[in-house]
Write a protein that holds these residues in place. Structure first.
Motif, short mmCIF file in Angstrom:
data_model
loop_
_atom_site.label_atom_id
_atom_site.label_comp_id
_atom_site.label_asym_id
_atom_site.label_seq_id
_atom_site.Cartn_x
_atom_site.Cartn_y
_atom_site.Cartn_z
N GLY A 104 0.79 -1.19 0.00
CA GLY A 104 0.00 0.00 0.00
C GLY A 104 0.84 1.26 0.00
N VAL A 105 2.15 1.14 0.21
CA VAL A 105 3.01 2.32 0.27
C VAL A 105 3.26 2.88 -1.13
N LEU A 106 3.48 2.00 -2.09
CA LEU A 106 3.74 2.42 -3.46
C LEU A 106 2.51 2.19 -4.32
N ARG A 107 2.15 3.18 -5.09
CA ARG A 107 0.98 3.07 -5.95
C ARG A 107 1.42 2.71 -7.36
N ILE A 108 0.65 1.85 -7.99
CA ILE A 108 0.99 1.39 -9.33
C ILE A 108 0.93 2.52 -10.35
N GLU A 109 0.11 3.51 -10.11
CA GLU A 109 0.00 4.63 -11.04
C GLU A 109 1.33 5.36 -11.19
N TRP A 110 2.14 5.35 -10.14
CA TRP A 110 3.43 6.04 -10.19
C TRP A 110 4.37 5.38 -11.19
N PHE A 111 4.19 4.10 -11.44
CA PHE A 111 5.11 3.35 -12.29
C PHE A 111 4.57 3.10 -13.69
N GLU A 112 3.30 3.32 -13.91
CA GLU A 112 2.69 3.00 -15.20
C GLU A 112 3.29 3.80 -16.34
N ILE A 113 3.48 5.09 -16.18
CA ILE A 113 4.00 5.92 -17.27
C ILE A 113 5.44 5.53 -17.60
N GLY A 114 6.29 5.47 -16.60
CA GLY A 114 7.69 5.11 -16.84
C GLY A 114 7.84 3.69 -17.33
N GLY A 115 7.10 2.76 -16.73
CA GLY A 115 7.17 1.37 -17.16
C GLY A 115 6.65 1.18 -18.57
N GLY A 116 5.60 1.89 -18.92
CA GLY A 116 5.06 1.81 -20.28
C GLY A 116 6.06 2.34 -21.30
N PHE A 117 6.72 3.44 -20.96
CA PHE A 117 7.73 4.00 -21.85
C PHE A 117 8.88 3.02 -22.06
N LEU A 118 9.38 2.44 -20.97
CA LEU A 118 10.50 1.51 -21.08
C LEU A 118 10.12 0.26 -21.85
N THR A 119 8.93 -0.26 -21.62
CA THR A 119 8.48 -1.45 -22.34
C THR A 119 8.29 -1.15 -23.82
N LYS A 120 7.76 0.01 -24.12
CA LYS A 120 7.52 0.40 -25.50
C LYS A 120 8.82 0.51 -26.29
N HIS A 121 9.90 0.98 -25.64
CA HIS A 121 11.17 1.21 -26.31
C HIS A 121 12.24 0.22 -25.88
N LEU A 122 11.84 -0.97 -25.48
CA LEU A 122 12.77 -1.96 -24.95
C LEU A 122 13.84 -2.35 -25.97
N ALA A 123 13.48 -2.54 -27.22
CA ALA A 123 14.45 -2.92 -28.24
C ALA A 123 15.52 -1.85 -28.41
N PHE A 124 15.14 -0.59 -28.27
CA PHE A 124 16.08 0.52 -28.40
C PHE A 124 17.21 0.42 -27.38
N PHE A 125 16.90 -0.07 -26.18
CA PHE A 125 17.91 -0.17 -25.14
C PHE A 125 18.90 -1.30 -25.38
N PHE A 126 18.51 -2.33 -26.13
CA PHE A 126 19.39 -3.48 -26.35
C PHE A 126 20.24 -3.35 -27.60
N VAL A 127 19.93 -2.45 -28.50
CA VAL A 127 20.71 -2.31 -29.73
C VAL A 127 22.16 -1.93 -29.44
N PRO A 128 22.47 -0.95 -28.60
CA PRO A 128 23.87 -0.63 -28.34
C PRO A 128 24.64 -1.80 -27.72
N VAL A 129 24.00 -2.56 -26.86
CA VAL A 129 24.66 -3.72 -26.25
C VAL A 129 24.98 -4.76 -27.30
N THR A 130 24.03 -5.02 -28.18
CA THR A 130 24.23 -6.01 -29.24
C THR A 130 25.36 -5.60 -30.17
N VAL A 131 25.39 -4.35 -30.56
CA VAL A 131 26.46 -3.87 -31.44
C VAL A 131 27.80 -3.95 -30.72
#
Length: 71
Positions: free
Chosen positions: A1-28
């Motif tokens: 009850g201390v942390l609300r899911i709404e606090w993480f939805e925007i950031g988590g959605g952004f990271l999930t949406k652009h997940l492939a972008f974060f792995f391209v530099p590692v792969t190269v």
């Protein structure tokens, strides 16, 4: 009850949406070290595996101890 899911939805959605972008530099980067992995790949994989197992054990033991204190 201390942390609300709404606090993480925007950031988590952004990271999930652009997940492939974060792995391209590692792969190269990994592709640039092909000779190193061909020479020492087994040692690298073993070191990664052992460190992962140790990390999981430490996290599990710590969680168990904290859970016991809470009761």
């Amino acid at each position: 009850g201390v942390l609300r899911i709404e606090w993480f939805e925007i950031g988590g959605g952004f990271l999930t949406k652009h997940l492939a972008f974060f792995f391209v530099p590692v792969t190269v980067g990994v592709m640039g070290f092909g000779a190193t992995f061909a020479r020492a790949g087994v040692g690298i994989v073993v070191a990664l595996f052992v460190s992962t197992v140790i990390g999981l054990i430490v996290a599990g033991v710590t969680t168990e101890q904290l859970a016991r204190r809470r009761r």
